[in-house]
Design a protein around this motif. Structure first.
Motif, short mmCIF file in Angstrom:
data_model
loop_
_atom_site.label_atom_id
_atom_site.label_comp_id
_atom_site.label_asym_id
_atom_site.label_seq_id
_atom_site.Cartn_x
_atom_site.Cartn_y
_atom_site.Cartn_z
N VAL A 42 0.85 -1.18 0.00
CA VAL A 42 0.00 0.00 0.00
C VAL A 42 0.89 1.23 0.00
CG1 VAL A 42 -1.76 1.31 1.25
CG2 VAL A 42 -1.82 -1.20 1.26
N TYR A 49 -4.77 6.34 -2.45
CA TYR A 49 -4.00 5.15 -2.05
C TYR A 49 -3.75 4.34 -3.32
CZ TYR A 49 -5.53 6.06 2.74
OH TYR A 49 -5.77 6.63 3.97
N VAL A 51 -2.70 0.40 -4.22
CA VAL A 51 -2.49 -0.94 -3.68
C VAL A 51 -1.97 -1.82 -4.80
CG1 VAL A 51 -3.58 -2.93 -2.58
CG2 VAL A 51 -4.36 -0.62 -2.02
#
Length: 125
Positions: A42, A49, A51
């Motif tokens: 992450v 964000y 991921v």
């Protein structure tokens, strides 16, 4: 005498469990994406964000990603007919509608924009 007998049984059970794990379970897992899949990375950017989930050998069409509030769940099928899942929790709420996913060379990259806070104007009463 009872103590040594109990100790022998415990040793046998431990050896049996280790044998079962090494000889059977590890062989079943061989070649499945489980180990790589569980190592999600992450990256927290100011506005989103990112991921990254390695899932080599998985058909990207069978990957499921679900966003809800401050959580992301990623599910992939395993070779035994089950499903492996990794979930991620974030400190900021995620804009699920604007989230995107991209598949590239055995890696799933999910971009999750952070929801912007809304200022509330105060009124004179």
């Amino acid at each position: 005498m009872a103590t040594s007998r109990g100790f022998g049984i415990a040793q046998f059970e431990r050896a049996f469990d280790e044998f079962f794990d090494e000889m059977l379970i590890d062989r079943w897992k061989c070649g499945t994406p489980a180990l790589e899949f569980e190592r999600g990375q992450v990256i927290d950017h100011r506005d989103r964000y990112e991921v990254r989930v390695a899932a080599a050998g998985v058909d990207p069409a069978k990957i499921q990603a679900e966003v809800s509030g401050q959580r992301l769940a990623v599910r992939v099928p395993d070779k035994l007919g089950g499903t492996l899942e990794s979930s991620f929790a974030f400190s900021d709420s995620i804009d699920g509608e604007a989230s995107t996913a991209k598949w590239s060379e055995g890696t799933l990259v999910i971009t999750l924009p952070k929801k912007k806070g809304r200022r509330i104007a105060l009124k004179d009463s």
